[in-house]
Design an enzyme around this catalytic site. Structure first.
Site, PDB file in Angstrom:
ATOM      1  N   HIS A  61     -11.985 -45.381  91.469  1.00 47.21           N
ATOM      2  CA  HIS A  61     -13.209 -46.144  90.630  1.00 47.21           C
ATOM      3  C   HIS A  61     -13.787 -46.054  89.367  1.00 47.21           C
ATOM      4  O   HIS A  61     -13.668 -44.654  88.917  1.00 47.21           O
ATOM      5  CB  HIS A  61     -14.580 -47.095  91.258  1.00 47.21           C
ATOM      6  CG  HIS A  61     -15.511 -45.911  91.477  1.00 47.21           C
ATOM      7  ND1 HIS A  61     -15.123 -44.595  92.885  1.00 47.21           N
ATOM      8  CD2 HIS A  61     -17.042 -45.797  91.298  1.00 47.21           C
ATOM      9  CE1 HIS A  61     -16.191 -44.385  91.903  1.00 47.21           C
ATOM     10  NE2 HIS A  61     -17.678 -44.723  91.808  1.00 47.21           N
ATOM     11  N   HIS A  63     -16.104 -45.916  87.781  1.00 47.41           N
ATOM     12  CA  HIS A  63     -18.057 -45.154  87.301  1.00 47.41           C
ATOM     13  C   HIS A  63     -17.647 -44.077  86.556  1.00 47.41           C
ATOM     14  O   HIS A  63     -16.656 -43.200  87.224  1.00 47.41           O
ATOM     15  CB  HIS A  63     -18.829 -44.814  88.528  1.00 47.41           C
ATOM     16  CG  HIS A  63     -19.671 -46.514  89.397  1.00 47.41           C
ATOM     17  ND1 HIS A  63     -20.076 -46.746  90.482  1.00 47.41           N
ATOM     18  CD2 HIS A  63     -19.735 -47.837  88.519  1.00 47.41           C
ATOM     19  CE1 HIS A  63     -20.303 -47.684  90.430  1.00 47.41           C
ATOM     20  NE2 HIS A  63     -19.733 -48.398  89.716  1.00 47.41           N
ATOM     21  N   ASP A  65     -19.171 -40.455  86.789  1.00 46.14           N
ATOM     22  CA  ASP A  65     -19.054 -39.232  87.389  1.00 46.14           C
ATOM     23  C   ASP A  65     -17.300 -38.976  88.221  1.00 46.14           C
ATOM     24  O   ASP A  65     -17.186 -37.899  88.970  1.00 46.14           O
ATOM     25  CB  ASP A  65     -20.087 -39.267  88.414  1.00 46.14           C
ATOM     26  CG  ASP A  65     -19.636 -39.997  89.578  1.00 46.14           C
ATOM     27  OD1 ASP A  65     -19.480 -41.563  89.538  1.00 46.14           O
ATOM     28  OD2 ASP A  65     -20.683 -40.668  90.489  1.00 46.14           O
ATOM     29  N   HIS A  66     -16.846 -39.679  88.008  1.00 50.71           N
ATOM     30  CA  HIS A  66     -14.872 -39.809  88.113  1.00 50.71           C
ATOM     31  C   HIS A  66     -14.792 -39.902  87.618  1.00 50.71           C
ATOM     32  O   HIS A  66     -12.349 -39.662  87.382  1.00 50.71           O
ATOM     33  CB  HIS A  66     -15.231 -41.031  89.657  1.00 50.71           C
ATOM     34  CG  HIS A  66     -15.969 -40.837  90.274  1.00 50.71           C
ATOM     35  ND1 HIS A  66     -15.520 -40.871  91.728  1.00 50.71           N
ATOM     36  CD2 HIS A  66     -16.938 -41.379  91.520  1.00 50.71           C
ATOM     37  CE1 HIS A  66     -16.254 -41.061  92.824  1.00 50.71           C
ATOM     38  NE2 HIS A  66     -17.763 -41.274  91.995  1.00 50.71           N
ATOM     39  N   HIS A 153     -18.716 -51.337  97.103  1.00 53.92           N
ATOM     40  CA  HIS A 153     -19.505 -50.049  96.311  1.00 53.92           C
ATOM     41  C   HIS A 153     -19.199 -51.242  95.170  1.00 53.92           C
ATOM     42  O   HIS A 153     -18.822 -52.819  95.495  1.00 53.92           O
ATOM     43  CB  HIS A 153     -18.150 -49.234  96.077  1.00 53.92           C
ATOM     44  CG  HIS A 153     -19.760 -47.993  94.690  1.00 53.92           C
ATOM     45  ND1 HIS A 153     -19.880 -48.005  95.534  1.00 53.92           N
ATOM     46  CD2 HIS A 153     -19.260 -47.923  93.929  1.00 53.92           C
ATOM     47  CE1 HIS A 153     -21.093 -46.690  94.021  1.00 53.92           C
ATOM     48  NE2 HIS A 153     -20.349 -47.298  93.484  1.00 53.92           N
ATOM     49  N   ASP A 221     -17.799 -43.004  97.042  1.00 47.65           N
ATOM     50  CA  ASP A 221     -18.289 -44.474  96.883  1.00 47.65           C
ATOM     51  C   ASP A 221     -18.245 -45.889  97.562  1.00 47.65           C
ATOM     52  O   ASP A 221     -17.433 -46.554  97.430  1.00 47.65           O
ATOM     53  CB  ASP A 221     -18.312 -44.429  95.412  1.00 47.65           C
ATOM     54  CG  ASP A 221     -19.414 -43.052  94.207  1.00 47.65           C
ATOM     55  OD1 ASP A 221     -18.264 -42.003  95.261  1.00 47.65           O
ATOM     56  OD2 ASP A 221     -19.367 -43.495  93.630  1.00 47.65           O
ATOM     57  N   HIS A 280     -19.593 -35.485  97.791  1.00 44.46           N
ATOM     58  CA  HIS A 280     -19.968 -36.255  96.148  1.00 44.46           C
ATOM     59  C   HIS A 280     -21.521 -36.396  96.779  1.00 44.46           C
ATOM     60  O   HIS A 280     -21.898 -37.327  97.861  1.00 44.46           O
ATOM     61  CB  HIS A 280     -18.967 -37.646  97.357  1.00 44.46           C
ATOM     62  CG  HIS A 280     -19.703 -38.667  95.813  1.00 44.46           C
ATOM     63  ND1 HIS A 280     -21.111 -39.367  95.922  1.00 44.46           N
ATOM     64  CD2 HIS A 280     -19.147 -39.152  94.660  1.00 44.46           C
ATOM     65  CE1 HIS A 280     -20.953 -40.088  95.028  1.00 44.46           C
ATOM     66  NE2 HIS A 280     -19.458 -39.925  94.323  1.00 44.46           N
TER      67      HIS A 280
END
Length: 317
Positions: A61, A63, A65-66, A153, A221, A280
């Protein structure tokens, strides 16, 4: 065989001892990344894994942090004399996000191909130009089958399943019995169908029973969903988020659409997987190993992931 390396085991924000989410899958010297959080480049250098051989990047996804590691990684790959295309797979919205990220990079010496929100299975083959991924048709010659699962999520999010196919064993006695010319045995072994004279020769004339391959699943997530256990069923390695180690953080997990160690263990048990690898971890989770028992109460074969964790997954006889 598949070799997996956990490049980053953190979620939310990077920590001194923990990079953000990224997994590297090595197959025949070529590489697939799953997620590319901040610090992925540094982690790859620590592992001496190389940049030029990364062919596919699967994003769960969008976001930060990814994905925040993508621009720097692509730039470094360009500086490593890579010329072959790189394919990025992701959920709805990945194309728009990539257009934005690429604005920060000078012109790359290779092209970026994007597969957005695939609805069916994808097939990976190993070619002279590296790993190629495309929509699966009959799947006969695909070496790895990739499937996605929509998760729960706060943004469109995918789980990824990688199934390394294993060809049936060649049976020369069967080939002789079926009067198959020796000259075409090798082609039939590779899955080709050959027409010679007035006869059509198919692989089943020389091959035995289908053999089980290797199944690797990756989920992060998300809240637990009813579809996950069947989708991860019989995975040789199930990599799952464990954002919260303490069961007392269940309210946070529900609010932020993440999971606790216990919930990940429950999914592993329901899915009858061989091994669970947790990753994670929340920045507040300083010592994930302290909460290992919460997952192991549900599923004994649990490992707490860490940056640099490596594992070879081999065929079972």
């Amino acid at each position: 065989m598949l070799n997996v390396t956990l490049l980053g085991s953190g979620g939310g924000m990077p920590m001194p001892e923990r990079h953000l989410s990224s997994l590297m899958i090595n197959y025949k010297g070529r590489k697939i990344l799953v997620d590319c959080g901040e610090g992925t480049q540094v982690a790859i250098r620590k592992m001496n894994a190389g940049f030029k051989s990364i062919d596919i990047i699967c994003i769960t996804h969008v976001h930060g942090d990814h994905i925040f590691g993508i621009p720097g990684l692509l730039s470094t790959m360009g500086n490593s004399q890579r010329l072959d295309p790189v394919t990025i797979v992701g959920p709805k919205g990945i194309s728009d996000v990539m257009r934005g990220l690429l604005l920060s990079i000078k012109q790359l010496p290779y092209s970026i191909e994007i597969i957005e929100d695939p609805k069916g299975k994808l097939g990976i083959t190993n070619t002279e130009q590296g790993l190629k991924i495309k929509e699966q048709k009959d799947g006969m010659n695909d070496e790895i089958t990739v499937s996605t699962l929509e998760l729960d999520h706060s943004a469109p999010c995918f789980g990824y399943s990688f199934y390394l196919n294993r060809r049936p064993k060649f049976e020369p006695e069967k080939a002789i019995k079926n009067d198959v010319p020796r000259l075409i045995w090798s082609k039939l072994q590779k899955g080709e169908t050959i027409v010679a004279g007035d006869r059509k020769y198919s692989p089943d004339l020389v091959l035995g029973e289908q053999r089980r391959g290797i199944k690797l699943t990756y989920i992060t997530d998300t809240r637990p969903t009813k579809d996950i256990p069947q989708w991860i069923n019989q995975s040789d390695l199930f990599i799952c988020e464990g954002t919260y180690g303490d069961n007392d953080d269940m309210d946070k997990a529900i609010k932020n659409k993440h999971m606790t160690f216990m919930e990940a263990g429950e999914l592993a048990k329901k899915g009858k997987v061989k091994e669970l690898l947790l990753t994670h971890f929340s920045p507040a989770l300083k010592e994930p190993n302290f909460y290992e028992h919460n997952a192991k109460k549900e599923f004994a074969h649990t490992t707490i992931g860490y940056d640099g964790y490596r594992k070879n997954i081999e065929y079972k006889n």
